[in-house]
Design a protein around this motif. Structure first.
Motif, PDB file in Angstrom:
ATOM      1  N   ASP A   1      -0.262   5.434  75.883  1.00  0.00           N
ATOM      2  CA  ASP A   1      -0.019   5.577  77.310  1.00  0.00           C
ATOM      3  C   ASP A   1      -0.363   7.018  77.676  1.00  0.00           C
ATOM      4  O   ASP A   1       0.512   7.867  77.825  1.00  0.00           O
ATOM      5  N   GLY A   2      -1.653   7.307  77.749  1.00  0.00           N
ATOM      6  CA  GLY A   2      -2.102   8.684  77.893  1.00  0.00           C
ATOM      7  C   GLY A   2      -1.807   9.443  76.614  1.00  0.00           C
ATOM      8  O   GLY A   2      -2.196   9.022  75.518  1.00  0.00           O
ATOM      9  N   ASP A   3      -1.097  10.568  76.734  1.00  0.00           N
ATOM     10  CA  ASP A   3      -0.691  11.339  75.561  1.00  0.00           C
ATOM     11  C   ASP A   3       0.578  10.774  74.919  1.00  0.00           C
ATOM     12  O   ASP A   3       1.045  11.299  73.911  1.00  0.00           O
ATOM     13  N   ARG A   4       1.125   9.758  75.518  1.00  0.00           N
ATOM     14  CA  ARG A   4       2.353   9.155  75.039  1.00  0.00           C
ATOM     15  C   ARG A   4       2.082   7.736  74.543  1.00  0.00           C
ATOM     16  O   ARG A   4       0.941   7.311  74.435  1.00  0.00           O
ATOM     17  N   VAL A   5       3.168   7.001  74.246  1.00  0.00           N
ATOM     18  CA  VAL A   5       3.014   5.609  73.857  1.00  0.00           C
ATOM     19  C   VAL A   5       3.949   4.755  74.705  1.00  0.00           C
ATOM     20  O   VAL A   5       4.885   5.260  75.338  1.00  0.00           O
ATOM     21  N   ALA A   6       3.680   3.460  74.725  1.00  0.00           N
ATOM     22  CA  ALA A   6       4.550   2.488  75.392  1.00  0.00           C
ATOM     23  C   ALA A   6       4.867   1.382  74.400  1.00  0.00           C
ATOM     24  O   ALA A   6       4.014   0.986  73.600  1.00  0.00           O
ATOM     25  N   LEU A   7       6.101   0.901  74.446  1.00  0.00           N
ATOM     26  CA  LEU A   7       6.512  -0.206  73.593  1.00  0.00           C
ATOM     27  C   LEU A   7       6.615  -1.466  74.436  1.00  0.00           C
ATOM     28  O   LEU A   7       7.199  -1.448  75.531  1.00  0.00           O
ATOM     29  N   THR A   8       6.057  -2.553  73.915  1.00  0.00           N
ATOM     30  CA  THR A   8       6.141  -3.842  74.598  1.00  0.00           C
ATOM     31  C   THR A   8       6.881  -4.817  73.712  1.00  0.00           C
ATOM     32  O   THR A   8       6.571  -4.956  72.523  1.00  0.00           O
ATOM     33  N   ALA A   9       7.869  -5.504  74.297  1.00  0.00           N
ATOM     34  CA  ALA A   9       8.649  -6.490  73.564  1.00  0.00           C
ATOM     35  C   ALA A   9       7.976  -7.852  73.630  1.00  0.00           C
ATOM     36  O   ALA A   9       7.092  -8.094  74.465  1.00  0.00           O
ATOM     37  N   GLU A  10       8.385  -8.756  72.757  1.00  0.00           N
ATOM     38  CA  GLU A  10       7.852 -10.111  72.761  1.00  0.00           C
ATOM     39  C   GLU A  10       8.129 -10.807  74.091  1.00  0.00           C
ATOM     40  O   GLU A  10       7.378 -11.687  74.519  1.00  0.00           O
ATOM     41  N   SER A  11       9.201 -10.388  74.765  1.00  0.00           N
ATOM     42  CA  SER A  11       9.544 -10.966  76.065  1.00  0.00           C
ATOM     43  C   SER A  11       8.688 -10.419  77.192  1.00  0.00           C
ATOM     44  O   SER A  11       8.750 -10.929  78.319  1.00  0.00           O
TER      45      SER A  11
ATOM     46  N   THR B   1       8.960  -7.213  78.221  1.00  0.00           N
ATOM     47  CA  THR B   1       9.611  -5.976  78.677  1.00  0.00           C
ATOM     48  C   THR B   1       8.894  -4.769  78.086  1.00  0.00           C
ATOM     49  O   THR B   1       8.495  -4.785  76.925  1.00  0.00           O
ATOM     50  N   ARG B   2       8.738  -3.722  78.895  1.00  0.00           N
ATOM     51  CA  ARG B   2       8.053  -2.512  78.428  1.00  0.00           C
ATOM     52  C   ARG B   2       8.953  -1.290  78.566  1.00  0.00           C
ATOM     53  O   ARG B   2       9.748  -1.181  79.504  1.00  0.00           O
ATOM     54  N   VAL B   3       8.813  -0.382  77.613  1.00  0.00           N
ATOM     55  CA  VAL B   3       9.414   0.948  77.711  1.00  0.00           C
ATOM     56  C   VAL B   3       8.251   1.916  77.689  1.00  0.00           C
ATOM     57  O   VAL B   3       7.515   2.003  76.698  1.00  0.00           O
ATOM     58  N   GLU B   4       8.077   2.653  78.775  1.00  0.00           N
ATOM     59  CA  GLU B   4       6.862   3.452  78.952  1.00  0.00           C
ATOM     60  C   GLU B   4       7.146   4.946  78.836  1.00  0.00           C
ATOM     61  O   GLU B   4       8.286   5.391  78.819  1.00  0.00           O
ATOM     62  N   ALA B   5       6.043   5.696  78.763  1.00  0.00           N
ATOM     63  CA  ALA B   5       6.084   7.162  78.726  1.00  0.00           C
ATOM     64  C   ALA B   5       6.990   7.670  77.607  1.00  0.00           C
ATOM     65  O   ALA B   5       7.881   8.495  77.820  1.00  0.00           O
ATOM     66  N   VAL B   6       6.750   7.189  76.399  1.00  0.00           N
ATOM     67  CA  VAL B   6       7.560   7.535  75.237  1.00  0.00           C
ATOM     68  C   VAL B   6       6.851   8.610  74.419  1.00  0.00           C
ATOM     69  O   VAL B   6       5.677   8.458  74.063  1.00  0.00           O
ATOM     70  N   ASP B   7       7.570   9.690  74.121  1.00  0.00           N
ATOM     71  CA  ASP B   7       6.996  10.758  73.300  1.00  0.00           C
ATOM     72  C   ASP B   7       7.220  10.519  71.813  1.00  0.00           C
ATOM     73  O   ASP B   7       6.336  10.764  70.994  1.00  0.00           O
ATOM     74  N   ARG B   8       8.433  10.090  71.461  1.00  0.00           N
ATOM     75  CA  ARG B   8       8.796   9.898  70.051  1.00  0.00           C
ATOM     76  C   ARG B   8       9.527   8.571  69.882  1.00  0.00           C
ATOM     77  O   ARG B   8      10.286   8.155  70.758  1.00  0.00           O
ATOM     78  N   VAL B   9       9.304   7.924  68.762  1.00  0.00           N
ATOM     79  CA  VAL B   9      10.039   6.712  68.408  1.00  0.00           C
ATOM     80  C   VAL B   9      10.725   6.949  67.066  1.00  0.00           C
ATOM     81  O   VAL B   9      10.082   7.392  66.101  1.00  0.00           O
TER      82      VAL B   9
END
Length: 445
Positions: free
Chosen positions: A280-290, A292-300
């Motif tokens: 997601d640009g310089d970041r990442v986004a997580l997408t669930a099987e459902s 649902t998204r969590v966006e603009a993530v720097d660290r997991v």
């Protein structure tokens, strides 16, 4: 074969306890550790404080050996960090055993029966085991009367993916993902998380530890954002038994994590089973099987448990549960869908043996994918195994193990259903609350 050594794989807490038991019984231990020092895996989480006291972290035979050298045990009522455990106990124990017993920088890459692969029936009772080794000096083989695999699961963290496989894009986004509790006492590590958006994935003690540590950081660095993603449908009893936990520090950990959530220091997203990690640009986004998204993530920070590495045991006849990857007779006793509060039944050599004569899984590795292991369990396991190897069947069968209860019913929270048949309170004893100040805590391994 009685003159041959008993090979122990791993110079961690359980492996070294096994060596001390072997020595006390007059058997010859030979410990191989691929790390460059005893407790190498423990040293990788040296900043984390255990929720067991020192008095619960020293194996009886190891204590007797160390005290014979003039060693003084730490205060039994205090809580060590991983660094303390390695420095004040594991390294001195390895030194007491000696470098002829504990060989460092040596990796076990295979175990087999002399002259026989796993298909051959004849001679499995009479031929010794062969342990294949690799080190900086090359390869070698050692002949053993028995092998105790106490190599643990630290090098096998579960992936972020909610179906047991790495999520799509997880490998490509590796620089943004950590599978360890961050060491926020390290200035460089702290700088990576301060002011960043961090997603914590997982519901066990390691995840709660990360929540407590990162929430404290968020209070001092207000731009820090935290999101906690849970696979289960609701938080439920994820925080544990609190004051009803017979390990007060374990209960305190859950209470501190709950306080951070209640204070709004992190956003909670339930029913989130990660399917993909996308840039997601310089970041990442997580997408669930459902979807649902969590966006603009720097660290997991993915803290979703561990799994055993069994590939180098492929030539042995193992009897492993298809679900937990634990010894089949042990699996129903530790199933996290059922057990969470001191209901792990006594077990020892009988439950840890396999169709392959003289081979045993012990320690965290014996639990496969189950997350409820304590050091106390491993110490009792190896006491029983060594008694069996010494021919003391009565002592091997006389397994006594009482684990501190968590105060939580209905398993360890590995399913989505929140209705466990209880009232949400503690199902076990309820000692008086003993809240203590902890930097971070993990389950013992």
């Amino acid at each position: 074969m009685n003159e041959l050594p008993v090979v122990v794989v791993g110079a961690g807490p359980i492996g070294l306890a096994a060596a001390a038991e072997l020595r006390e019984r007059g058997l010859r231990p030979l410990v191989f550790e691929r790390g460059e020092r005893a407790g190498a895996a423990v040293s990788e989480w040296n900043h984390v404080r255990l929720f067991s006291r020192w008095g619960e972290l020293i194996a009886p035979a190891a204590r007797r050996l160390l005290e014979s050298t003039g060693w003084t045990a730490p205060d039994p009522d205090t809580y060590p960090t991983g660094r303390d455990w390695a420095r004040d106990y594991l390294i001195p124990l390895a030194d007491a055993l000696g470098d002829k017993v504990v060989r460092l920088g040596v990796e076990v890459v295979g175990v087999t029966r002399r002259g026989r692969d796993r298909v051959v029936d004849a001679g499995r009772e009479t031929e010794p085991l062969i342990v294949r080794l690799r080190s900086a000096d090359g390869e070698e083989r050692v002949t053993a009367r028995a092998v105790i695999d106490a190599s643990g699961t630290w090098t096998g963290p579960n992936p972020l993916g909610g179906d047991g496989l790495p999520a799509l894009g997880e490998a490509a986004a590796a620089e943004a993902i950590s599978y360890r509790v961050p060491d926020l006492d390290d200035a460089r590590e702290r700088a990576r998380y301060a002011g960043a958006h961090t997603v914590i994935a997982g519901s066990g003690h390691s995840a709660l530890t990360a929540i407590v540590a990162l929430a404290a950081l968020a209070e001092h660095a207000p731009d820090t954002r935290l999101t906690w993603v849970l696979r289960r449908g609701e938080v439920g009893d994820t925080f544990g038994g609190g004051a009803a936990d017979q390990l007060p520090a374990r209960g305190a950990l859950g209470l501190r994590a709950k306080a951070a959530v209640d204070a709004g220091l992190l956003r909670v997203v339930t029913g989130f089973r990660t399917a993909a990690v996308e840039f997601d640009g310089d970041r990442v986004a997580l997408t669930a099987e459902s979807g649902t998204r969590v966006e603009a993530v720097d660290r997991v920070v993915a803290l979703t448990g561990f799994r055993p590495e069994l590939s180098w045991l492929s030539e042995l006849r193992l009897d492993v549960d298809p679900v937990l990857q634990a010894p089949v007779r042990l699996a129903p006793l530790i199933d996290p869908n059922v057990h969470s509060c001191g209901t792990v039944y006594p077990h020892g050599a009988a439950e840890l043996s396999h169709p392959e004569p003289g081979f045993y899984l012990a320690g965290m590795k014996s639990y496969g994918r189950a997350p409820t292991f304590l050091a106390l369990t491993g110490y009792e396991q190896v006491r029983s195994i060594v008694a069996e190897l010494a021919g003391d069947r009565e002592a091997a069968a006389r397994v006594e193990l009482t684990l501190p209860e968590t105060g939580v019913c209905g398993g360890a929270g590995v399913v989505d259903e929140s209705d466990t048949g209880g009232d949400g309170g503690g199902c076990c004893g309820s000692p008086a609350p003993q809240l203590i100040s902890l930097g971070s805590v993990r389950s013992d391994s």
